[in-house]
Design an enzyme around this catalytic site. Sequence first.
Site: not given
Ligand code: 5GP
Length: 229
Positions: A61, A118-119, A123
């Site tokens: 993730h 996004h990640e 982060h």
């Molecule tokens: P963060 O934004 O804090 O890193 O993680 C949370 C977000 O990651 C949530 O909106 C969740 O829906 C999303 N997320 C988790 N797994 C996946 C994935 O495989 N693909 C996408 N696009 N979003 C993901």
Amino acid sequence: MKLNGAAVATVAVVTLLSFLAGTSDAQGYDFFYLVMQWPRAVCNHPRSNCRPAVPQTFTIHGMWPQTNSGGSPQNCPGSLRDVRSSGRVDRTTLGAMDRQWPNLKRGGRDPNSQFWTHEWNKHGTCSRMQPQDYFRRVVDRAASVDLLRLLRSNRIQPDNRLYRQADIEAALNVYDPVVKCNDVRSGGRSYKQIHEIRLCVQMDGNRVVSCGRRTQFRSCGNGDIRFSR
Ligand code: 5GP
């Protein structure tokens, strides 16, 4: 030896600075969570909008800077428009990311790169690493851990059965990670299921380590937990 006022002040400042260098005040964070997700648990609810062929192994993730006091710095300067086409990450690393870090959800033209971007922006920018170093470390650390094998060797497998928290904790005791649950409905009932396992990684990104306290279960309630197939 007798120290005058200026010398005492200098010693005090140097001591303070070296103390700060070892804390989140200097770096902005103390360690990372390498967040591994169980794709079945991301995708087994009706509105998940997942792509077909859900992987049957833990996938990445993200890798999130964390402070010892529970904070997580986010959205630092250095955002990218698109990780794959940025020219900031080499092809070998992008190939490893495609294999280990798929976007499980439907997206635009390049869903994987959308997820990585996004990640990175949320982060990775707070890691104080260049994109190449950061992403290489994420895939290398993830490849160094085989969570499914570790759980299986303790007879915990994705078979829709319920497992005791104590047994999951014992299986993962080399890492003492965070186990995060989410909810799944099945046969008219709601269950807690293993959703993510968050492992601790040293601040330099070079080693997965024990989180140094008992395994934490988050959003798991007090009962047994399903490992979904
Ligand atoms: P963060 O934004 O804090 O890193 O993680 C949370 C977000 O990651 C949530 O909106 C969740 O829906 C999303 N997320 C988790 N797994 C996946 C994935 O495989 N693909 C996408 N696009 N979003 C993901």
